[in-house]
Every structure is written in C-alpha cells, then in structure tokens.
Write a protein that holds these residues in place. Structure first.
Motif, short mmCIF file in Angstrom:
data_model
loop_
_atom_site.label_atom_id
_atom_site.label_comp_id
_atom_site.label_asym_id
_atom_site.label_seq_id
_atom_site.Cartn_x
_atom_site.Cartn_y
_atom_site.Cartn_z
N ASP A 38 0.83 -1.21 0.00
CA ASP A 38 0.00 0.00 0.00
C ASP A 38 0.87 1.26 0.00
OD1 ASP A 38 -2.33 1.49 -0.03
OD2 ASP A 38 -2.65 1.38 2.14
N GLY A 67 -2.95 0.77 -2.42
CA GLY A 67 -3.65 -0.50 -2.63
C GLY A 67 -2.84 -1.55 -3.34
N ARG A 90 -4.21 -3.94 -10.45
CA ARG A 90 -5.58 -4.07 -9.98
C ARG A 90 -6.30 -5.14 -10.80
NH1 ARG A 90 -6.99 2.11 -10.97
NH2 ARG A 90 -5.99 1.40 -12.89
N ASP A 105 -3.85 -7.03 5.75
CA ASP A 105 -3.84 -5.63 6.15
C ASP A 105 -3.83 -5.50 7.68
OD1 ASP A 105 -3.84 -5.02 3.50
OD2 ASP A 105 -5.96 -4.45 3.40
#
Length: 583
Positions: A214, A220, A240, A375
C-alpha cells in the motif's frame, strides 16, 4: 559450428529440449559426467530478457560444481538483507545468515541473460562447441521401450532423431509435455504483477530486497524492488483486478514507475529496458519421469516467484538428474534410479508450493478475507514484533530428501541428516583452507571420514565409483556432524548425503552404495506427506482468513486485527482452529 545431430547419424545419447538455464545447466553437468548431450531450441540464441534474477546459495554451489561458478561470482550482486514497508513505515527487516567465511551469499541478483550465457559457456567447455542446436523445433515425440523418436524441424528441414533419453526443459509451454498428453495440476492466482527493468543513471543503491505494501506511490498495490548489475533495477508492481495487458503501454507504465521513484526520492534519469506481466501459478506434474522422457524446470512445475523458488528449483532439478541419468545411460545403474529423480524433485516442488503459498497470502491475497487479514498484520506490525514476523518472505532453501527411495535415513536428529545437502563449511585438508564441497569428487560418490573417530586402519581404499576423504583434527566440524556417532558420511555426486554410518565396514558401505544407486532402493510407498511447517499463528491466520466473507467495512478491519491479537495470545491454537471451523 558442427552439426552434432548430423555427425551422430540423427541419433542422440541424451537429447535435451530447451536451451534455457535448466537445459544448459543439465548439459554442462552431463558432459562433465562423460556423456555427450545434444541440446535443441527453437530460438536462434539465448534469451535477451532478464526474467528470473535471484539465484540462491544452493544454485551458486551447483554452478561451482558444473564449472560456471567464477562467472556468476564475478558478475552477480550478493545480498542477505531486505526491508518491508507498510505505506511509508518500516514493518519488517529480513536478515539471512551470512558469515564472513561463507563461500556464497544467501542470494545474488543477476539478469537471466547473463545466467544463460555463463551456463552456455560452461556447457561448451564441457561438451564442445555446437552442443546447442539453435533454430531446431520439436514437432512430435514418440516414446518407445528402448528409445524415443523425436521429429525435429531445423534450417535443413525435418528429420527424425532417435534418442536414448529425452529431457524436456522447454519451459512453461513445453511442447514435449503437450506431446505426451501431460497436464500441470494445481492452482493459479488471479493477482498479476507488472514487471519492469529500468536503467538508472549514477545511483549506488544497497543490494537488498525492498517491498512496499500500500505505498503512497500506488495505494492499494504492492511493489517489489531488486537491484541488478549494470545499473538495472527490477520493479514489480501489483496490478488491480481490472487492469489488463494495456498496462504494458508506455503511457500507462512510465507514470507508475515514475511515481515509485518519486516516492523513493530518486531524481536521476532512467530508461525503460524491459517489461512484462506475471501471474502466479502453483502447478506441478505428479511424476517427472515418463519412461525414457524426463521433465525438468518449468516444463515439470510452475512455482510462484515469491520466495524466488522458480529458477532455483529448476537448477536443482538439473543437478539431481544429471548424475543419475549419466549412470543409467552408461549402464552403471538400473533405470529405476531415475524414479528417484521424480520422487525427490516432486516432493521438493510440493514443499516449494507449500512455502510459496504462504508468501502468496501476502504478495497476492487469494480472497478478500486474506486481504483483510494481511492488512491487519501490516497495521499491527508497527506495534507488535510477532505480527511483523508473519511478513517474513520465506526465501528458497535447500531440500532434504528424507523420503527418497535411494536415501538411507536414520532417527538421530543430530549432525547432518541423510538426504540433506552437505553444508559447505570451511575445513583444513592437507594444510589447505578450503570448503567441504572442494573436497568432494567431481563425478563420483565421496566417502567422508572423520578419522579421529575411527580406528587407524579403518579407511577403505578409493575405487572407480567412490572417492575417500579423511578429516582430522577439526573438533568443531566433527561436532557439527555428530561424528562421535556418525563418523562416516556417504555423499552423492549432487552433494546430498546418501547415508551416514557408525563405522567404515566395507559391507555396510557396499550396501549403502547399492541403495544410493538404485540397485536396492528402499520402499518409498510409505513416504510421509509434505509438512508445511506452519507456525500455530500462521495456521490460525489461514483458517480465519479463509472463513471471512467478502465485503465489509472499517469494523471488519478492526475485527480482523482483534482476531490476530487474540490468536497470538491463545494458549490452545488447536482449540482456536476447531472453533473457527465450527463458525
């Protein structure tokens, strides 16, 4: 350049399909064992793209043994450290063992085109110029009981080559594998990475593995950086889900790279050298031997790049296979010895896949649940050391062939276990300071004797099949090998310990050689399953991540962190796993 196929009357002792690093390493290795392999490849020369760049200590040891080591040592950039960042904060520091007396660093970085050139040079030194026939394509493969017919199309047309043995080292899209009707089995991950090599002017950057989760440059995403020779930097950027091959277009790619360099404070000019897109696969065949056809490298298995196991596992394949195939082709060992190549290397692949899967949890999470748990780890890593340890990239390590039919194992955990690679430790022999691998025979088995723990008259005489090396006066090395209980070690030509003995009894040594060469193999039917060696926290992490539903908000993120905190304090991990399964 001579045409080996023509000289041999369209016959080949051993035909290697594929002149990538694995095929070239195998050719060099076979040639030093006295065989005359022929390598064919549809390309016109080596591949001029960097691709696989991280070479393990074990691969470096193998390069030494096959005559390519000095070139790799002179050009490769050694490293043993790494840093992992979460956004702009340091989350984990990797420090791999690297002592001053170690011959090799845990890893070197080197572009694949250098690796291929160095291995081609070694193959030509060992087998002679022209060992590789470029611009030769395989069109058909017809296995038989005593040979393999291979239809090859080259500059002079189509010919049928009669090969005693064939090794498919022709990569992920192996023509040989397809011709045999074989399919890789396993998993492919959705996450993809954009891979770019850039040449950066005048920057002396530390040679370390750097990872950003990130990052401010690309929120991201995940970014990986490695420094290569000649001022080349490798940058991998996670794409992505909606990104496609259009990300290779320079108007999209260059701003991504510039944003990363800006975040790092790099103001020097740079040039794009190479680009590609990578998708992680965890695939393998169930067997790497099919009659007189063996498969190696990406033709046999595809391993995620995380932990740098791909090319390194292929080099291991080649070194494992070379001495066995050389003995069998010479009639000095039964064809059953080649079954041990498949048994050992399939198990090594499954161990690689298990370890790479844990790395993939973080580098390319397979679900939203794994993404949320990752995360949570990253968020907690700044305050809790135990959380940062989950970020360990679990780099490639050498395998222990303790389930092999040609390894005679024992139950003693002390010393160097049968099946393990002989550690390349410093040793003094005949007044010279060397490393243990320097003492081994080039192509024979070696009997390593700790003479201080044996009767004076115990040393057997060397033979055409067996070299004998006596070590005296090195108490530290003797302790490392538990020589008081195991004063005799039988070491294979690929540096793995075949067995260890309590004495130098000739009958015991002969029996051990019979096992190691496949004449009297052990029953491998009871080989234990691959053990992933997950820590209790890793097991709880995986179970909870797999159980989390897709979707969620900040509350779900907080819940994931709470789950990790509770798991770390859990007195009974098995109970946590049981309750997670019920939920």
């Amino acid at each position: 350049m001579s045409d080996i196929l023509h000289e041999a009357g369209d016959e080949a002792d051993i035909l290697i399909v594929g002149a990538g690093p694995v095929g070239l390493a195998l050719a060099a290795d076979l040639a030093r064992h006295g065989r005359r392999p022929v390598v064919i490849d549809g390309k016109g020369e080596i591949s001029w793209s960097s691709r696989a760049i991280c070479l393990s200590r074990r691969s470096q040891e193998i390069f030494d043994r096959i005559g390519a080591g000095p070139a790799f040592a002179a050009k490769g950039l050694p490293w043993s450290r790494g840093k992992t960042f979460y956004r702009d904060r340091l989350a984990f520091e990797l420090e791999m063992p690297f002592a001053p007396k170690d011959r090799h660093a845990p890893f070197i970085n080197l572009q694949q085109y250098y690796s291929e050139q160095f291995l081609l040079d070694a193959a030509e030194r060992a087998a002679g110029p022209g060992v590789v026939r470029w611009n030769h394509l395989v069109r058909a493969v017809e296995p038989g009981p005593d040979h393999v017919m291979v239809e090859v199309e080259g500059p002079e047309g189509v010919r049928r080559v009669k090969a005693g043995w064939v090794v498919a080292a022709d990569g992920a899209r192996s023509v040989v594998r397809q011709a045999l009707g074989l399919k890789l089995q396993g998993d492919s991950y959705e996450g993809r990475y954009l891979i770019a090599d850039i040449e950066v002017a005048g920057i002396d950057r530390p040679v370390e593995r750097h990872v950003w989760f990130d990052p401010p440059s690309n929120p991201g995403s995940t970014v990986i950086l490695h420094v290569q020779p000649d001022g080349i930097w490798r940058i991998d950027i996670q794409l992505r889900d909606e990104d496609g091959d259009e990300m290779l277009e320079e108007e999209r790619l260059l701003p991504l790279l510039q944003a990363q360099l800006d975040m790092m404070g790099v103001t020097a000019g740079w040039t794009l050298v190479w680009k590609s897109i990578y998708r992680a696969h965890a695939l393998t065949l169930d067997s790497y031997r099919h009659g007189r056809v063996m498969l190696a490298g990406d033709a046999a298995h595809l391993v995620p790049i995380f932990g740098v196991r791909g090319l390194n596992s292929g080099i291991d394949d080649a070194h494992n296979l070379a001495w066995k195939l050389a003995l069998v082709a010479a009639g000095a060992a039964p064809p059953a010895l080649l079954d041990s190549y498949s048994a050992e290397r399939v198990r090594a692949t499954r161990e690689n896949l298990a370890a790479a899967t844990k790395s993939t949890w973080f580098m390319s999470p397979p679900s939203e649940g794994f993404q949320r748990m990752r995360d949570a780890v990253l968020s907690l890593s700044g305050r809790h050391r135990w959380a940062s340890e989950l970020l360990n990239p679990r780099q490639s390590t050498a395998h222990v062939y303790d389930a092999s039919p040609v390894i005679a194992v024992d139950d003693d955990p002390a010393g160097v276990r049968p099946g393990a690679v002989l550690p390349n430790l410093p040793v003094r022999i005949d007044g010279r300071d060397v490393h243990l691998h320097d003492t081994l025979a080039a192509t024979r088995f070696t009997l390593l004797l700790f003479a201080d723990h044996l009767p004076t008259s115990a040393a057997p005489a060397p033979t055409d099949d067996l070299a004998v090396v006596a070590i005296r006066g090195d108490d530290a090395l003797a302790r490392a090998f538990a020589a008081d209980r195991h004063p005799v070690y039988l070491v294979r030509p690929d540096e793995h310990v075949a067995t260890r003995l309590a004495s130098a009894d000739p009958a015991a040594i002969a029996a051990a050689m019979d096992v190691a060469t496949g004449r009297t193999p052990r029953d491998a039917a009871a080989a234990p399953p691959v053990v992933r060696n997950d820590t209790p926290l890793e097991r709880m992490y995986a179970a909870i991540a797999a159980s989390l539903p897709d979707g969620g908000d900040a509350a779900a993120d907080t819940l994931a962190q709470l789950c990790l905190l509770l798991c770390n304090d859990a007195a009974d991990p098995e109970r946590v796993l049981e309750l997670t399964a019920r939920a």
